[in-house]
Every structure is written in structure tokens, then in C-alpha cells.
Design an enzyme around this catalytic site. Structure first.
Site, PDB file in Angstrom:
ATOM      1  N   THR A  75       0.916  -1.385   0.148  1.00  0.00           N
ATOM      2  CA  THR A  75      -0.177   0.043   0.083  1.00  0.00           C
ATOM      3  C   THR A  75       0.628   1.675  -0.414  1.00  0.00           C
ATOM      4  O   THR A  75       0.172   2.434  -0.535  1.00  0.00           O
ATOM      5  CB  THR A  75      -0.984  -0.148   1.019  1.00  0.00           C
ATOM      6  OG1 THR A  75      -1.533  -1.289   0.824  1.00  0.00           O
ATOM      7  CG2 THR A  75      -1.728   0.829   1.177  1.00  0.00           C
ATOM      8  N   ASP A  79       1.278  -6.515  -4.073  1.00  0.00           N
ATOM      9  CA  ASP A  79       0.456  -6.622  -3.396  1.00  0.00           C
ATOM     10  C   ASP A  79       1.177  -7.317  -2.738  1.00  0.00           C
ATOM     11  O   ASP A  79       1.253  -9.027  -3.449  1.00  0.00           O
ATOM     12  CB  ASP A  79      -0.886  -6.908  -3.483  1.00  0.00           C
ATOM     13  CG  ASP A  79      -1.631  -6.906  -2.651  1.00  0.00           C
ATOM     14  OD1 ASP A  79      -2.701  -6.173  -2.672  1.00  0.00           O
ATOM     15  OD2 ASP A  79      -1.649  -7.855  -0.984  1.00  0.00           O
ATOM     16  N   THR A  86      -0.782 -21.923  19.377  1.00  0.00           N
ATOM     17  CA  THR A  86      -2.355 -21.423  20.235  1.00  0.00           C
ATOM     18  C   THR A  86      -3.077 -20.773  19.124  1.00  0.00           C
ATOM     19  O   THR A  86      -2.312 -19.623  18.322  1.00  0.00           O
ATOM     20  CB  THR A  86      -2.064 -20.673  21.576  1.00  0.00           C
ATOM     21  OG1 THR A  86      -3.654 -20.550  21.876  1.00  0.00           O
ATOM     22  CG2 THR A  86      -1.209 -19.372  21.465  1.00  0.00           C
TER      23      THR A  86
HETATM   24  N1  ASP Z   1      -3.058  -5.348   0.373  1.00  0.00           N
HETATM   25  C1  ASP Z   1      -1.987  -4.630   0.811  1.00  0.00           C
HETATM   26  C2  ASP Z   1      -0.459  -5.772   0.787  1.00  0.00           C
HETATM   27  O1  ASP Z   1      -0.410  -5.809   1.820  1.00  0.00           O
HETATM   28  C3  ASP Z   1      -1.844  -4.445   2.364  1.00  0.00           C
HETATM   29  C4  ASP Z   1      -1.161  -2.820   2.943  1.00  0.00           C
HETATM   30  O2  ASP Z   1       0.290  -3.149   2.370  1.00  0.00           O
HETATM   31  O3  ASP Z   1      -1.290  -2.824   4.162  1.00  0.00           O
HETATM   32  O4  ASP Z   1      -0.121  -5.168  -0.179  1.00  0.00           O
END
Ligand code: ASP
Length: 354
Positions: free
Chosen positions: A24, A68, A289
């Protein structure tokens, strides 16, 4: 993975290698469908001009394609580890920009793949893209760079560990877990205190940081990973067939059992029989756990003792993310499952309180 950008002039004293994998932090909205997609690294750097104020030389290295982190594969970890090994002598530390979804898995895996580390490897990312108002990406990135280059009076790295820096906290990577899908406080290490907290200045918790002891061995890496691991999350109503498929499936050499509370699972005969059969087949069975904090104690309840008697070993207070990375690394390094079990019980990289 192919590296598509590496900008470096000559080796310098105060330098950090900033590695961009995606996530992100560097995404932009695609006007076509409104979803977030990664944009290129130069654009990301332009969004954080504050980095220049450090007076540090920051080199950048970008993976291609940017992903991503839901698409992370162990091959990314192997590429990261090889890159760090190749560039190890040139930098004071490394910052890895990574999506938050699987950041705890990647940080955990790297902690086992890097040996005799004496420099910081800091993962960070953000919940809001760096170009958006109120982004958490700028602070996360700026502080991660500061931590990656921080040295004590003797010139040693302040935090020679694989860590996650997020929302003012520096956490040991293999103790971290993502706890919030949308809030800025996305990570926690419930069974281990933060290694540092950032306010007006960054306060290091040196008594919790691991420093190389005695005559320090040369930095080395492990890139062999065996990924034949499944995770079986126990839940009310789980069917015998589902348990059978996962525990006895031919594709798994190890199964992480995510159990209730202090390591308890179903005490029904069919369940115990399948666990015993998996053990007889030579599978590595590890009890972790489902709770966010606390640890496994298979002697506390009869429902846990059944598992111990059936050959399941305790994951103590490990996270599932860390258990997975440790198993990949151990099974990639040892063909003998008895050796894997012996080392699983040991604290290798600060991942369990033992
Ligand atoms: N879907 C994104 C990723 O893991 C979420 C993030 O970066 O916060 O690349």
C-alpha cells in the site's frame, strides 16, 4: 523476481539500502476500476522529500513486478536474502518496504534465513498510500531509515535484528503479527516487548534487543526452504475428512495445529487416531495457540495431553507466522525430521521465550 532498478554510486559510510517490494505504501488508485495498484519507486521517493534532510545517502532497489504482499512467495524471501548478502558490506542497514498483509510472515522467515546478523533489517509499509493526506507511510519510512542507520558510541548497530517498524513501534520480526486490517496500529508482538518506541526521539529498549555475543561469526544466509507445511486451524464442527486431508495428505511433511487456549484440541477418538497416524507417518506436528498471547502447555488439560502423547510438539509462545518460517527453514536445511523437531523446540532467533 527481477530487480529493475538499482541506483548506487560508490560505497559510503552513512548509507541505507531501501528495498521496495510493493504494498500500500507505494500504491495509487487506478482510475479505471478504483482499486489500489503499485506505482514506481521514483514516484514514491518524490512523495517523501523529508528523507533528504537526514543527509544520508540512500540507495534504492526495486523489485519487478511490484506486488501486493498477498502475492508473496518464498521466492521473494530468497531474493531478498540474496540481495542483502550481496550488498551486506556496503550499508549500515536495510529497509524493506512491503505490504502489511504478509509482512509478519516475511520478517519471520528472514530472521531464520539470515545468520549472525549484525546490521538492522527493518520492514515497514503503511495502511494509507504515501501520496494520500494523513498517510502513515511517511513517518513509518522516515523512522525505519533512522533506525536502520542508528549506531552506538562504539559504532555497532543499535538494533542488529530483523524487525517491523510500524506506528511508532519497533517490533522483533518473528514475534510480530498483523492485528488490525484498517487501523494505523496494525502490528503487535503480544509475547515480546517492543524493541523501541518513537516519540520526540526514538527510545531503544536495549535489554530486549539481541546483540551478537563473543567472537562474532561471519554473516551468512540460508536460502534452502522446504514449503511442504500445512496449517490446521481447529474449530468446533471440523469434520473428520477435513482433518484427515490435512494431517495425512501426501503433500505435507509438517502440520502446524492451531489449537485452542493453552494448546487444546478435540479429545474425540477419531481426532486422536488421525494425529497418531500422522505421527507414525513421520510428519512433524507443531502445536501453536490461536490466542494472540500466552503459550502452549500441553500438560494443563487432558485435551492438550492427548496431543503430546500422540507425538505433537509444543510451539510454546510462537506466532503462526514465525512457526511457518521456522519450519520452512529447518526442513530446507535438514532432511531428518528428528533433527527438525529437536531444533523446533529450541529458541533459535528469539522467536520463543525459552
Ligand atoms: N494488500 C496490501 C499488501 O499487503 C496491504 C498493505 O500493504 O497494507 O500489499
Amino acid at each position: 523476481m527481477i530487480f529493475n532498478l538499482f541506483k548506487k554510486t560508490k560505497p559510503r559510510r552513512s548509507a541505507v539500502l531501501l528495498i521496495y517490494t510493493g504494498g500500500t505504501i507505494g500504491m495509487k488508485e487506478d482510475p479505471a476500476d478504483g482499486t489500489l495498484k503499485p506505482f514506481d519507486f521514483n514516484a514514491l521517493m518524490e512523495e517523501v522529500p523529508e528523507l533528504r534532510k537526514f543527509g544520508l545517502d540512500i540507495d534504492t532497489y526495486s523489485f519487478s513486478p511490484l506486488i501486493d504482499s498477498s502475492d508473496v512467495e518464498p521466492s521473494l524471501w530468497q531474493s531478498l536474502v540474496n540481495l542483502i548478502f550481496e550488498k551486506y558490506d556496503d550499508y549500515l542497514g536495510f529497509v524493506i518496504l512491503h505490504g502489511t498483509d504478509t509482512m509478519a510472515y516475511s520478517a519471520s522467515a528472514l530472521s531464520f534465513m539470515l545468520d549472525n546478523l549484525d546490521k538492522p533489517v527493518i520492514f515497514t509499509g503503511s495502511q494509507l498510500p504515501v501520496g494520500q493526506p494523513r498517510t502513515d507511510g511517511k513517518e513509518n519510512l522516515i523512522s525505519a531509515v533512522e533506525i536502520a542507520t542508528s549506531r552506538d558510541l562504539q559504532g555497532r548497530a543499535t538494533v542488529p535484528e530483523v524487525c517491523i517498524y510500524f506506528n511508532s513501534k519497533l517490533l522483533r520480526g518473528n514475534r510480530s503479527t498483523k492485528i488490525n486490517a484498517t487501523g494505523f496500529d496494525a502490528f503487535s508482538s503480544p509475547n515480546y516487548p517492543p524493541l523501541a518506541t518513537a516519540g520526540i526521539s526514538i527510545k531503544y529498549n536495549s535489554s530486549y534487543i539481541h546483540y551478537p555475543q563473543g567472537s562474532h561469526k561471519a554473516f551468512s544466509i540460508h536460502t534452502g526452504l522446504d514449503t511442504r507445511v500445512s496449517i490446521l486451524k481447529i474449530h468446533p464442527g471440523i469434520t473428520e475428512q477435513a482433518v484427515r486431508d490435512i494431517l495425512l495428505g501426501s503433500g505435507t511433511r509438517a502440520v502446524i495445529l492451531e489449537t485452542y487456549g493453552a494448546g487444546n484440541a478435540i479429545s474425540k477418538d477419531w481426532f486422536i487416531r488421525i494425529v497418531r497416524e500422522a505421527d507414525r507417518m513421520g510428519k512433524v506436528l507443531l502445536n501453536v495457540t490461536q490466542c494472540l498471547s500466552g503459550d502452549v502447555n500441553m500438560d494443563l488439560y487432558a485435551t492438550g495431553r492427548h496431543l503430546k502423547d500422540a507425538g505433537v510438539i509444543s510451539g510454546h509462545d510462537t506466532t503462526t507466522e514465525s512457526a511457518l518460517g521456522k519450519l520452512f527453514y529447518l526442513m530446507g536445511s535438514y532432511s531428518d525430521n528428528a533433527k527438525v523437531k529437536e531444533l523446533l523446540e529450541m529458541n533459535l532467533k528469539g522467536e520463543i521465550s525459552k
